[in-house]
Write an enzyme that holds these catalytic residues in place. Structure first.
Site, PDB file in Angstrom:
ATOM      1  N   ASN A   1       7.873   3.347   3.793  1.00 52.55           N
ATOM      2  CA  ASN A   1       8.560   3.885   2.672  1.00 52.55           C
ATOM      3  C   ASN A   1       8.728   3.093   1.380  1.00 52.55           C
ATOM      4  O   ASN A   1       9.395   3.063   0.960  1.00 52.55           O
ATOM      5  CB  ASN A   1      10.130   4.567   3.517  1.00 52.55           C
ATOM      6  CG  ASN A   1      10.806   5.364   2.759  1.00 52.55           C
ATOM      7  OD1 ASN A   1       9.877   5.963   1.374  1.00 52.55           O
ATOM      8  ND2 ASN A   1      12.210   5.597   2.822  1.00 52.55           N
TER       9      ASN A   1
ATOM     10  N   HIS B   1      16.875  10.890   5.322  1.00 50.21           N
ATOM     11  CA  HIS B   1      17.214   9.165   5.292  1.00 50.21           C
ATOM     12  C   HIS B   1      18.549   8.792   4.808  1.00 50.21           C
ATOM     13  O   HIS B   1      19.255   9.810   3.778  1.00 50.21           O
ATOM     14  CB  HIS B   1      16.266   8.692   3.744  1.00 50.21           C
ATOM     15  CG  HIS B   1      16.415   7.110   3.830  1.00 50.21           C
ATOM     16  ND1 HIS B   1      16.656   6.579   2.904  1.00 50.21           N
ATOM     17  CD2 HIS B   1      15.357   6.427   4.242  1.00 50.21           C
ATOM     18  CE1 HIS B   1      16.702   5.266   2.935  1.00 50.21           C
ATOM     19  NE2 HIS B   1      16.386   4.962   3.621  1.00 50.21           N
TER      20      HIS B   1
ATOM     21  N   GLU C   1      18.817   3.331  11.330  1.00 45.90           N
ATOM     22  CA  GLU C   1      18.744   3.141   9.844  1.00 45.90           C
ATOM     23  C   GLU C   1      20.591   2.531   9.578  1.00 45.90           C
ATOM     24  O   GLU C   1      20.943   3.290   9.115  1.00 45.90           O
ATOM     25  CB  GLU C   1      17.923   2.580   9.022  1.00 45.90           C
ATOM     26  CG  GLU C   1      16.411   3.674   9.455  1.00 45.90           C
ATOM     27  CD  GLU C   1      15.919   3.962   8.128  1.00 45.90           C
ATOM     28  OE1 GLU C   1      14.617   3.001   7.476  1.00 45.90           O
ATOM     29  OE2 GLU C   1      15.729   4.469   7.008  1.00 45.90           O
TER      30      GLU C   1
ATOM     31  N   SER D   1      15.870  -3.453   5.523  1.00 45.50           N
ATOM     32  CA  SER D   1      15.909  -5.336   5.803  1.00 45.50           C
ATOM     33  C   SER D   1      14.614  -5.854   6.823  1.00 45.50           C
ATOM     34  O   SER D   1      15.038  -7.474   7.252  1.00 45.50           O
ATOM     35  CB  SER D   1      16.723  -5.564   5.590  1.00 45.50           C
ATOM     36  OG  SER D   1      17.707  -5.208   4.382  1.00 45.50           O
TER      37      SER D   1
ATOM     38  N   GLY E   1      10.613  -0.317   4.061  1.00 41.09           N
ATOM     39  CA  GLY E   1      11.552   0.162   2.380  1.00 41.09           C
ATOM     40  C   GLY E   1      10.110  -1.273   1.921  1.00 41.09           C
ATOM     41  O   GLY E   1       9.093  -1.079   1.736  1.00 41.09           O
TER      42      GLY E   1
HETATM   43  P1  PGA Z   1      15.066  -1.679   3.554  1.00 42.87           P
HETATM   44  O1  PGA Z   1      13.964   0.345   3.345  1.00 42.87           O
HETATM   45  O2  PGA Z   1      13.651  -1.670   4.614  1.00 42.87           O
HETATM   46  O3  PGA Z   1      14.043  -1.753   1.979  1.00 42.87           O
HETATM   47  O4  PGA Z   1      15.463  -2.040   3.615  1.00 42.87           O
HETATM   48  C1  PGA Z   1      14.176   0.685   4.557  1.00 42.87           C
HETATM   49  C2  PGA Z   1      14.004   2.039   4.608  1.00 42.87           C
HETATM   50  O5  PGA Z   1      15.117   2.554   3.987  1.00 42.87           O
HETATM   51  O6  PGA Z   1      13.338   2.705   5.215  1.00 42.87           O
END
Ligand code: PGA
Length: 265
Positions: free
Chosen positions: A8, A101, A173, A225, A246
């Site tokens: 993403n 999201h 998430e 993360s 992300g």
């Molecule tokens: P991140 O985002 O991997 O930067 O924590 C994940 C997401 O928002 O789908």
């Protein structure tokens, strides 16, 4: 079950940067084609709306990567300046749309009801919805994390038919783990994925004799993360069928490392 990995990109990358990324990634994926096929990995990228069409041109003859969109509007068409409909996304080659999201729930105040409308539009346009769910830190600290996720799933998935459930993907998430570097512990990942799997099984396994164990077939991805260092352990947890990535999906090398971790899991 198939494995899913979705990068993403959020509001990042110019068209030039996106193009470079794809051109760098494709030969590396070609080199591990056999592994990808063997573990039936579904790899997707979710660039900004404006990059969907040009990226689709780049990957057109390539079965390794599919296109995902980060959002769509909940109405079919009409006077909604600045919005993008599900049908428009399908017409430029999008396979999957991320719905709900937490950044959209927070900044755009998207509600569970609204997300149900979006899911219906995505399905009607022949694409797969990826519904994101997850609790805030306040909810977790108050012991309300399971209730919060249950409510999100209940209110946004109500009334889906068995055929529609077969197209659904879920991403767990936790809001406190997104973009913070504070990944969920394996204990939390196992607890929540197990919880979500049970909700899906309770709700859908008995829906129809025609469809075998429907709730068990819905892929549940982890997001928040996830990076090359922790991906292997997360993907090794029960009921984790892939990841929604992300920041670590913005660099092709990191993304490749996460792909490798998922292939090994
Ligand atoms: P991140 O985002 O991997 O930067 O924590 C994940 C997401 O928002 O789908």
């Amino acid at each position: 079950m198939k494995k899913y990995l979705i990068g993403n990109w959020k509001m990042n990358k110019t068209l030039q940067e996106a193009t470079e990324f794809i051109k760098y990634l494709l030969p590396q994926l070609e080199a591990i084609k056999k592994d990808i096929d063997n573990s039936s990995l579904n790899l997707m990228l979710a660039p900004s709306f404006v990059h969907l069409f040009p990226i689709n041109e780049l990957i057109y003859n390539d079965s390794f990567i599919q296109l995902a969109a980060q959002n769509c509007h909940h109405e079919t068409q009409g006077a909604f300046t600045g919005e993008v409909s599900a049908t428009m996304l399908a017409s430029v080659g999008v396979d999957c749309v991320i719905i709900g999201h937490s950044e959209r729930r927070i900044y755009q105040k998207e509600t569970n009801d609204l997300l149900l409308s979006k899911i219906k539009k995505v399905l009607a346009a022949g694409m797969r919805p990826l519904l994101c769910c997850g609790e805030s830190m306040e909810q977790r600290n108050a012991g309300e994390h399971k209730a919060a996720v249950h409510q999100q799933l209940k209110e946004s998935l109500i009334d889906l038919t068995p055929l529609e459930i077969q197209k659904l993907l879920i991403a767990y998430e936790p809001v406190w783990a997104i973009g913070t570097g504070q990944v969920a512990s394996l204990e939390v990942v196992v607890e929540m994925h197990d919880f979500i799997r049970n909700i899906l099984s309770d709700q859908y396994d008995i829906l129809s004799d025609q469809y075998d164990r429907l709730g068990e077939q819905v892929p549940i991805l982890y997001g928040g993360s996830c990076n090359p260092k922790n991906a292997g352990a997360i993907f090794g947890c029960p009921n984790v069928n892939g990841g929604l990535i992300g920041s670590a999906a913005l660099q092709a090398d990191h993304f490749m490392e996460i792909i490798t971790a998922l292939l090994k899991a």
